[in-house]
Design a protein around this motif. Sequence first.
Motif, PDB file in Angstrom:
ATOM      1  N   ALA A 163       0.828  -1.208   0.000  1.00 20.61           N
ATOM      2  CA  ALA A 163       0.000   0.000   0.000  1.00 20.61           C
ATOM      3  C   ALA A 163       0.862   1.258   0.000  1.00 20.61           C
ATOM      4  O   ALA A 163       0.529   2.253  -0.663  1.00 20.61           O
ATOM      5  N   PHE A 164       1.992   1.213   0.712  1.00 22.30           N
ATOM      6  CA  PHE A 164       2.887   2.367   0.756  1.00 22.30           C
ATOM      7  C   PHE A 164       3.408   2.710  -0.636  1.00 22.30           C
ATOM      8  O   PHE A 164       3.386   3.870  -1.060  1.00 22.30           O
ATOM      9  N   SER A 165       3.850   1.697  -1.357  1.00 20.37           N
ATOM     10  CA  SER A 165       4.369   1.914  -2.707  1.00 20.37           C
ATOM     11  C   SER A 165       3.264   2.335  -3.666  1.00 20.37           C
ATOM     12  O   SER A 165       3.448   3.247  -4.479  1.00 20.37           O
ATOM     13  N   LEU A 166       2.127   1.685  -3.563  1.00 14.02           N
ATOM     14  CA  LEU A 166       1.012   1.984  -4.459  1.00 14.02           C
ATOM     15  C   LEU A 166       0.533   3.428  -4.296  1.00 14.02           C
ATOM     16  O   LEU A 166       0.464   4.187  -5.263  1.00 14.02           O
ATOM     17  N   PHE A 167       0.232   3.804  -3.069  1.00 17.23           N
ATOM     18  CA  PHE A 167      -0.265   5.158  -2.839  1.00 17.23           C
ATOM     19  C   PHE A 167       0.838   6.205  -2.989  1.00 17.23           C
ATOM     20  O   PHE A 167       0.578   7.333  -3.398  1.00 17.23           O
ATOM     21  N   GLY A 168       2.065   5.831  -2.685  1.00 19.25           N
ATOM     22  CA  GLY A 168       3.177   6.756  -2.873  1.00 19.25           C
ATOM     23  C   GLY A 168       3.372   7.130  -4.329  1.00 19.25           C
ATOM     24  O   GLY A 168       3.603   8.297  -4.662  1.00 19.25           O
ATOM     25  N   HIS A 169       3.291   6.135  -5.219  1.00 14.10           N
ATOM     26  CA  HIS A 169       3.401   6.419  -6.653  1.00 14.10           C
ATOM     27  C   HIS A 169       2.256   7.326  -7.124  1.00 14.10           C
ATOM     28  O   HIS A 169       2.472   8.256  -7.909  1.00 14.10           O
ATOM     29  N   LEU A 170       1.051   7.031  -6.660  1.00 13.93           N
ATOM     30  CA  LEU A 170      -0.100   7.840  -7.086  1.00 13.93           C
ATOM     31  C   LEU A 170       0.005   9.272  -6.576  1.00 13.93           C
ATOM     32  O   LEU A 170      -0.267  10.230  -7.313  1.00 13.93           O
ATOM     33  N   ILE A 171       0.423   9.440  -5.334  1.00  9.13           N
ATOM     34  CA  ILE A 171       0.571  10.788  -4.773  1.00  9.13           C
ATOM     35  C   ILE A 171       1.680  11.546  -5.497  1.00  9.13           C
ATOM     36  O   ILE A 171       1.526  12.728  -5.824  1.00  9.13           O
ATOM     37  N   ALA A 172       2.785  10.875  -5.763  1.00  5.08           N
ATOM     38  CA  ALA A 172       3.891  11.527  -6.482  1.00  5.08           C
ATOM     39  C   ALA A 172       3.447  11.956  -7.877  1.00  5.08           C
ATOM     40  O   ALA A 172       3.799  13.048  -8.337  1.00  5.08           O
ATOM     41  N   ALA A 173       2.672  11.117  -8.555  1.00  2.00           N
ATOM     42  CA  ALA A 173       2.199  11.463  -9.897  1.00  2.00           C
ATOM     43  C   ALA A 173       1.266  12.672  -9.857  1.00  2.00           C
ATOM     44  O   ALA A 173       1.371  13.579 -10.696  1.00  2.00           O
ATOM     45  N   VAL A 174       0.381  12.711  -8.888  1.00  6.21           N
ATOM     46  CA  VAL A 174      -0.542  13.851  -8.780  1.00  6.21           C
ATOM     47  C   VAL A 174       0.223  15.133  -8.461  1.00  6.21           C
ATOM     48  O   VAL A 174      -0.033  16.193  -9.063  1.00  6.21           O
ATOM     49  N   LEU A 175       1.177  15.055  -7.535  1.00 11.14           N
ATOM     50  CA  LEU A 175       1.977  16.241  -7.203  1.00 11.14           C
ATOM     51  C   LEU A 175       2.782  16.721  -8.411  1.00 11.14           C
ATOM     52  O   LEU A 175       2.886  17.933  -8.653  1.00 11.14           O
ATOM     53  N   ALA A 176       3.349  15.791  -9.164  1.00 10.94           N
ATOM     54  CA  ALA A 176       4.117  16.172 -10.354  1.00 10.94           C
ATOM     55  C   ALA A 176       3.209  16.820 -11.397  1.00 10.94           C
ATOM     56  O   ALA A 176       3.603  17.799 -12.046  1.00 10.94           O
ATOM     57  N   LEU A 177       2.007  16.280 -11.581  1.00 10.66           N
ATOM     58  CA  LEU A 177       1.086  16.887 -12.546  1.00 10.66           C
ATOM     59  C   LEU A 177       0.657  18.286 -12.116  1.00 10.66           C
ATOM     60  O   LEU A 177       0.541  19.187 -12.952  1.00 10.66           O
ATOM     61  N   LEU A 178       0.414  18.476 -10.828  1.00 13.73           N
ATOM     62  CA  LEU A 178       0.039  19.808 -10.347  1.00 13.73           C
ATOM     63  C   LEU A 178       1.183  20.801 -10.529  1.00 13.73           C
ATOM     64  O   LEU A 178       0.964  21.945 -10.957  1.00 13.73           O
ATOM     65  N   ALA A 179       2.395  20.372 -10.228  1.00 12.05           N
ATOM     66  CA  ALA A 179       3.550  21.252 -10.416  1.00 12.05           C
ATOM     67  C   ALA A 179       3.759  21.561 -11.898  1.00 12.05           C
ATOM     68  O   ALA A 179       4.084  22.695 -12.268  1.00 12.05           O
ATOM     69  N   GLN A 180       3.567  20.569 -12.753  1.00 15.11           N
ATOM     70  CA  GLN A 180       3.722  20.797 -14.188  1.00 15.11           C
ATOM     71  C   GLN A 180       2.654  21.738 -14.715  1.00 15.11           C
ATOM     72  O   GLN A 180       2.922  22.588 -15.558  1.00 15.11           O
ATOM     73  N   ARG A 181       1.453  21.588 -14.218  1.00 12.96           N
ATOM     74  CA  ARG A 181       0.373  22.502 -14.627  1.00 12.96           C
ATOM     75  C   ARG A 181       0.729  23.944 -14.262  1.00 12.96           C
ATOM     76  O   ARG A 181       0.520  24.867 -15.046  1.00 12.96           O
ATOM     77  N   TYR A 182       1.279  24.123 -13.066  1.00 10.76           N
ATOM     78  CA  TYR A 182       1.701  25.458 -12.651  1.00 10.76           C
ATOM     79  C   TYR A 182       2.820  25.972 -13.551  1.00 10.76           C
ATOM     80  O   TYR A 182       2.810  27.133 -13.961  1.00 10.76           O
ATOM     81  N   ALA A 183       3.776  25.105 -13.861  1.00 10.94           N
ATOM     82  CA  ALA A 183       4.892  25.516 -14.721  1.00 10.94           C
ATOM     83  C   ALA A 183       4.406  25.886 -16.115  1.00 10.94           C
ATOM     84  O   ALA A 183       4.955  26.794 -16.743  1.00 10.94           O
ATOM     85  N   ASP A 184       3.388  25.208 -16.599  1.00 12.90           N
ATOM     86  CA  ASP A 184       2.868  25.494 -17.938  1.00 12.90           C
ATOM     87  C   ASP A 184       2.046  26.774 -17.997  1.00 12.90           C
ATOM     88  O   ASP A 184       1.941  27.394 -19.049  1.00 12.90           O
ATOM     89  N   THR A 185       1.453  27.161 -16.897  1.00 16.65           N
ATOM     90  CA  THR A 185       0.560  28.328 -16.926  1.00 16.65           C
ATOM     91  C   THR A 185       1.192  29.599 -16.384  1.00 16.65           C
ATOM     92  O   THR A 185       0.560  30.650 -16.419  1.00 16.65           O
ATOM     93  N   HIS A 186       2.407  29.508 -15.869  1.00 16.22           N
ATOM     94  CA  HIS A 186       3.084  30.688 -15.339  1.00 16.22           C
ATOM     95  C   HIS A 186       4.415  30.887 -16.041  1.00 16.22           C
ATOM     96  O   HIS A 186       4.866  30.024 -16.785  1.00 16.22           O
ATOM     97  N   ARG A 187       5.041  32.015 -15.783  1.00 12.20           N
ATOM     98  CA  ARG A 187       6.313  32.337 -16.411  1.00 12.20           C
ATOM     99  C   ARG A 187       7.304  32.775 -15.350  1.00 12.20           C
ATOM    100  O   ARG A 187       6.941  33.112 -14.238  1.00 12.20           O
ATOM    101  N   GLY A 188       8.547  32.762 -15.727  1.00 13.37           N
ATOM    102  CA  GLY A 188       9.587  33.291 -14.859  1.00 13.37           C
ATOM    103  C   GLY A 188      10.093  32.282 -13.844  1.00 13.37           C
ATOM    104  O   GLY A 188       9.998  31.073 -14.021  1.00 13.37           O
ATOM    105  N   ARG A 189      10.642  32.813 -12.779  1.00 14.61           N
ATOM    106  CA  ARG A 189      11.246  31.984 -11.747  1.00 14.61           C
ATOM    107  C   ARG A 189      10.261  31.025 -11.088  1.00 14.61           C
ATOM    108  O   ARG A 189      10.615  29.869 -10.849  1.00 14.61           O
TER     109      ARG A 189
END
Length: 112
Positions: free
Chosen positions: A63-89
């Motif tokens: 369960a740790f590995s399963l949910f850890g992968h899913l949480i990491a994927a969601v966090l990465a997608l949210l960060a990527q969405r922010y990177a795609d919609t904003h500019r600069g630093r």
Amino acid sequence: MTESETATPPLSSPEPDGKPVRLTGRWWRGLSGSVAAGLVLLALGVACSGVLSVFTEVNGPGAFSLFGHLIAAVLALLAQRYADTHRGRPAALAALSVLAITVVAVWLFWWT
């Protein structure tokens, strides 16, 4: 149709003062987007193996590995969405966080 109607739109629009916007961060967002997509595919693969292990009664990812992968994927997608919609630093830091999340997830769940 006139030539201006058939021409493709520019990759960047000018700033209000008339200067064009530089597209230097484009490759960086592409790299971090590819890494985020790879992390999502990895999370889906781990989730599928977890579901398959339940039906076949074989040891699968915990369960740790399963949910850890899913949480990491969601966090990465949210960060990527922010990177795609904003500019600069802030956008660069968000793209860098995608890479950091991926390194931590791979290190935690695959290398240890």
